[in-house]
Enzyme design. Structure first.
Site, PDB file in Angstrom:
ATOM      1  N   GLU A  31      19.712 -51.275 137.241  1.00 40.52           N
ATOM      2  CA  GLU A  31      18.280 -51.412 137.564  1.00 40.52           C
ATOM      3  C   GLU A  31      17.644 -50.449 137.824  1.00 40.52           C
ATOM      4  O   GLU A  31      18.021 -48.997 139.088  1.00 40.52           O
ATOM      5  CB  GLU A  31      18.454 -52.783 138.526  1.00 40.52           C
ATOM      6  CG  GLU A  31      16.585 -53.303 138.730  1.00 40.52           C
ATOM      7  CD  GLU A  31      16.314 -54.388 138.842  1.00 40.52           C
ATOM      8  OE1 GLU A  31      17.537 -54.939 139.778  1.00 40.52           O
ATOM      9  OE2 GLU A  31      15.528 -54.940 139.471  1.00 40.52           O
ATOM     10  N   ASN A  76      14.742 -57.511 139.106  1.00 44.32           N
ATOM     11  CA  ASN A  76      13.143 -57.948 139.206  1.00 44.32           C
ATOM     12  C   ASN A  76      12.263 -57.455 138.209  1.00 44.32           C
ATOM     13  O   ASN A  76      10.731 -56.848 138.467  1.00 44.32           O
ATOM     14  CB  ASN A  76      13.128 -58.054 140.384  1.00 44.32           C
ATOM     15  CG  ASN A  76      13.710 -59.088 140.845  1.00 44.32           C
ATOM     16  OD1 ASN A  76      14.283 -60.653 140.232  1.00 44.32           O
ATOM     17  ND2 ASN A  76      13.913 -59.377 142.356  1.00 44.32           N
ATOM     18  N   GLU A 177      15.402 -64.158 135.748  1.00 43.40           N
ATOM     19  CA  GLU A 177      15.206 -64.778 136.424  1.00 43.40           C
ATOM     20  C   GLU A 177      13.816 -65.620 136.577  1.00 43.40           C
ATOM     21  O   GLU A 177      13.370 -65.673 137.972  1.00 43.40           O
ATOM     22  CB  GLU A 177      15.370 -64.081 137.633  1.00 43.40           C
ATOM     23  CG  GLU A 177      16.787 -63.642 138.429  1.00 43.40           C
ATOM     24  CD  GLU A 177      16.854 -62.933 139.868  1.00 43.40           C
ATOM     25  OE1 GLU A 177      16.211 -63.345 141.153  1.00 43.40           O
ATOM     26  OE2 GLU A 177      18.313 -63.075 139.643  1.00 43.40           O
ATOM     27  N   TYR A 248      24.795 -64.839 144.134  1.00 43.57           N
ATOM     28  CA  TYR A 248      25.283 -63.130 145.354  1.00 43.57           C
ATOM     29  C   TYR A 248      26.124 -63.921 146.784  1.00 43.57           C
ATOM     30  O   TYR A 248      25.564 -65.159 146.971  1.00 43.57           O
ATOM     31  CB  TYR A 248      24.185 -62.599 145.443  1.00 43.57           C
ATOM     32  CG  TYR A 248      23.345 -61.488 144.461  1.00 43.57           C
ATOM     33  CD1 TYR A 248      24.213 -60.159 144.588  1.00 43.57           C
ATOM     34  CD2 TYR A 248      22.526 -61.938 143.938  1.00 43.57           C
ATOM     35  CE1 TYR A 248      23.496 -59.994 143.451  1.00 43.57           C
ATOM     36  CE2 TYR A 248      21.776 -61.426 142.530  1.00 43.57           C
ATOM     37  CZ  TYR A 248      22.605 -60.102 142.389  1.00 43.57           C
ATOM     38  OH  TYR A 248      22.038 -59.529 141.791  1.00 43.57           O
ATOM     39  N   GLU A 296      24.222 -61.353 136.860  1.00 43.75           N
ATOM     40  CA  GLU A 296      24.705 -60.712 138.148  1.00 43.75           C
ATOM     41  C   GLU A 296      25.209 -60.969 138.929  1.00 43.75           C
ATOM     42  O   GLU A 296      25.328 -63.026 138.898  1.00 43.75           O
ATOM     43  CB  GLU A 296      22.815 -60.888 138.476  1.00 43.75           C
ATOM     44  CG  GLU A 296      22.144 -60.297 138.318  1.00 43.75           C
ATOM     45  CD  GLU A 296      20.587 -59.749 138.499  1.00 43.75           C
ATOM     46  OE1 GLU A 296      19.403 -60.230 140.108  1.00 43.75           O
ATOM     47  OE2 GLU A 296      19.329 -59.779 137.527  1.00 43.75           O
TER      48      GLU A 296
HETATM   49  O1  AHR Z   1      20.144 -57.019 141.847  1.00 43.18           O
HETATM   50  C1  AHR Z   1      19.172 -56.731 142.985  1.00 43.18           C
HETATM   51  C2  AHR Z   1      18.312 -58.062 142.035  1.00 43.18           C
HETATM   52  O2  AHR Z   1      18.126 -59.581 142.291  1.00 43.18           O
HETATM   53  C3  AHR Z   1      17.894 -57.955 141.031  1.00 43.18           C
HETATM   54  O3  AHR Z   1      17.155 -57.710 140.427  1.00 43.18           O
HETATM   55  C4  AHR Z   1      17.265 -59.261 140.724  1.00 43.18           C
HETATM   56  O4  AHR Z   1      17.300 -59.746 139.785  1.00 43.18           O
HETATM   57  C5  AHR Z   1      17.990 -60.593 141.309  1.00 43.18           C
HETATM   58  O5  AHR Z   1      17.438 -61.347 142.274  1.00 43.18           O
END
Ligand code: AHR
Length: 501
Positions: A31, A76, A177, A248, A296
């Site tokens: 990114e 993002n 997202e 995450y 992700e």
């Molecule tokens: O990977 C970091 C961020 O986590 C990404 O930009 C977003 O898609 C997610 O919230």
């Protein structure tokens, strides 16, 4: 072999087939965020830079990591991105505010450079289009620029910019997202579902063979989780191939036991999304199956990031989200990889977020060294050794009580069987207070031995790799192996790879 170790058991039988190992399970993500692109993959003044300014040390580590696909350019970031800014002569590319990460984007790298980097790294590019601040026309323009051979204004522009052959990008994410309030251009499920459907239909008019991903939930704890997938898929079922999942995990309040079991949530997430997608399919009387792109996933100390101030003065490529991973992170991470593999019948693509510097397995110093974080190793080993078919292994082990997930087994495992018949077991011991003596019932394979076993562990579960001590945490040969019966000792808090042949 320790006599005090707790006993665990698993069974290998080629009949317990789940699905083929999907190479796309080993995707990652680049990114425009922090130092992922600039001083990560690209740093023209670096001693290892090639003729295009790409760091050769990072290219080498990317190959060693065994990356299959790379998602780009966000995240993002993509929800405010104008792809046209990043193509054509560099001296005419505009600098823009990146609202997502409060940074300045120089646009020195754009889609053409990214695809050139992918070719060098030997990975498949996977693009995301901006459905936050933009829409159908810009998505179709980008597709035409990338994939149409020539003879139109946009495809000829690509040729003039130096890319004679089409980029031929197969996998496209319809936004990022869009369920998240933090997303620029955040939408309701209905708004997004309609836009994703119309965008997908238009993109398929350009190229019917694309593989398209609709945005699912940004996490299983999102308030709209479940309802979001159902409504989005009702709008898009016929025109997309995948729905995405993002997750995450981090150790919270010193609760290591729960953290090491975070794959329990990933398992729940996958099962729920599969059930929801199949429910929509049944309602629509469709025989089509929607798969999951888990595009992700990682360990991310998000709460630390949320507590920090956003960068001031709109810096270029500031150090952001540079989490330094320890052994326990790598073991929790290995558990997530095992869960992705165990669900290979429906999770047919995944992207570790991200590749370099930003919550990444590879770290770099600007102008200096590059090294492997602890999480590099489970990923590289799984990518290297998982091939052929995924097998269920029916693990049996003692369990322990967690605050977040209740009772969880200490052993988490999966196996793969290569075409030559060789079997590799991937196993995590989540126990913090003792080894597991793992007995492997491989009678169905007939007379096999353990031909190799490694373990990733450390006396300090919070040990990290650094530029000065890059191999503190790395897989080492596991000496605690017996052959009759097959038995391997898994140290507490460890990621293990066992080869049978
Ligand atoms: O990977 C970091 C961020 O986590 C990404 O930009 C977003 O898609 C997610 O919230």
């Amino acid at each position: 072999m320790s006599t005090t170790a707790r006993e665990a058991h698993l069974t290998i039988d080629p009949a317990f087939r789940v699905a083929p190992v999907r190479r796309r399970t080993f995707g990652t993500f680049v990114e425009h965020l922090g130092r992922c692109v600039y001083t990560g993959i690209h740093e023209p003044g670096h001693p290892s830079a090639d003729e295009d300014g790409f760091r050769r040390d990072v290219l080498d580590l990317t190959r060693e990591l065994g990356v299959s696909t790379v998602r780009y350019p966000g995240g993002n970031f993509v929800s405010g991105y104008r792809w046209e800014d990043g193509v054509g002569p560099r001296d005419r590319r505009p600098r823009r505010l990146d609202l997502a990460w409060h940074s300045t984007e120089t646009n020195e790298i754009g889609v053409d450079e990214f695809v050139a980097w992918c070719r060098k790294a030997g990975v498949e590019p996977m693009m995301a289009v901006n459905l936050g601040t933009r829409g159908i026309a810009e998505a179709v323009d980008l597709l035409e620029y990338c994939n149409h051979p020539s003879g139109t204004a946009l495809s000829d522009q690509r040729v003039a910019n130096g890319a004679k052959e089409p980029h031929d990008i197969r996998m496209w994410c319809l936004g990022n997202e869009m369920d998240g309030f933090w997303q620029t251009g955040h939408k309701t499920a209905r708004e997004y579902g309609r836009l994703a459907n119309e965008t997908a239909r238009a993109m398929r008019m350009v190229d019917p063979n694309l593989e398209l991903v609709a945005c699912g939930s940004s996490g299983s704890s999102m308030p709209t989780f479940g309802a979001w997938e159902a409504e989005v898929l009702e709008h898009t079922y016929d025109v997309v191939d995948f729905v995405s999942c993002h997750a995450y995990y981090e150790e919270k309040d010193g609760d290591l036991g729960s953290f090491l079991a975070c794959s329990t949530d990933m398992e729940y997430f996958i099962r729920s999304v599969v059930a929801t997608a199949d429910h929509v399919g049944a309602k629509l009387k469709s025989r089509k199956r929607i798969d999951i792109s888990f595009d992700e996933w990682n360990i991310w100390y998000l709460s630390r990031h949320q507590a920090a101030e956003p960068p001031r003065d709109w810096p270029v490529a500031p150090p952001l989200l540079e989490d330094r991973y320890h052994l326990a992170d790598a073991v929790a991470f290995g558990g997530l990889l095992i869960t992705l593999l165990r669900n290979s019948d429906r999770v047919t693509a995944a992207s570790l977020a991200q590749l370099v510097n930003v919550i990444a397995p590879i770290m770099t110093e600007p102008g200096g060294r590059a090294w492997r974080q602890t999480t590099f190793h489970p990923f590289a080993q799984a990518s290297r050794y998982a091939s052929g078919e995924v097998l269920r292994v029916e693990p049996v082990s003692p369990s322990y009580e967690t605050a977040e997930y209740g009772e969880v087994p200490m052993l988490h495992a999966v196996a793969t069987r290569a075409e030559d018949g060789g079997v590799t077991v991937f196993a995590v011991n989540r126990s913090t207070d003792g080894p597991l003596s793992l007995e492997i019932d491989a009678r169905a394979l007939g007379g096999v031995r353990v031909t190799g076993a490694t373990t990733l562990t450390d006396v300090d579960v919070y040990a990290r790799n650094t530029a000065d001590d890059p191999d503190r945490v790395a897989p080492r040969a596991n000496p605690d192996v017996e052959h009759d019966p097959l038995r391997v000792l898994l140290p507490p808090v460890s990621w293990n790879v066992i080869h049978l042949g």
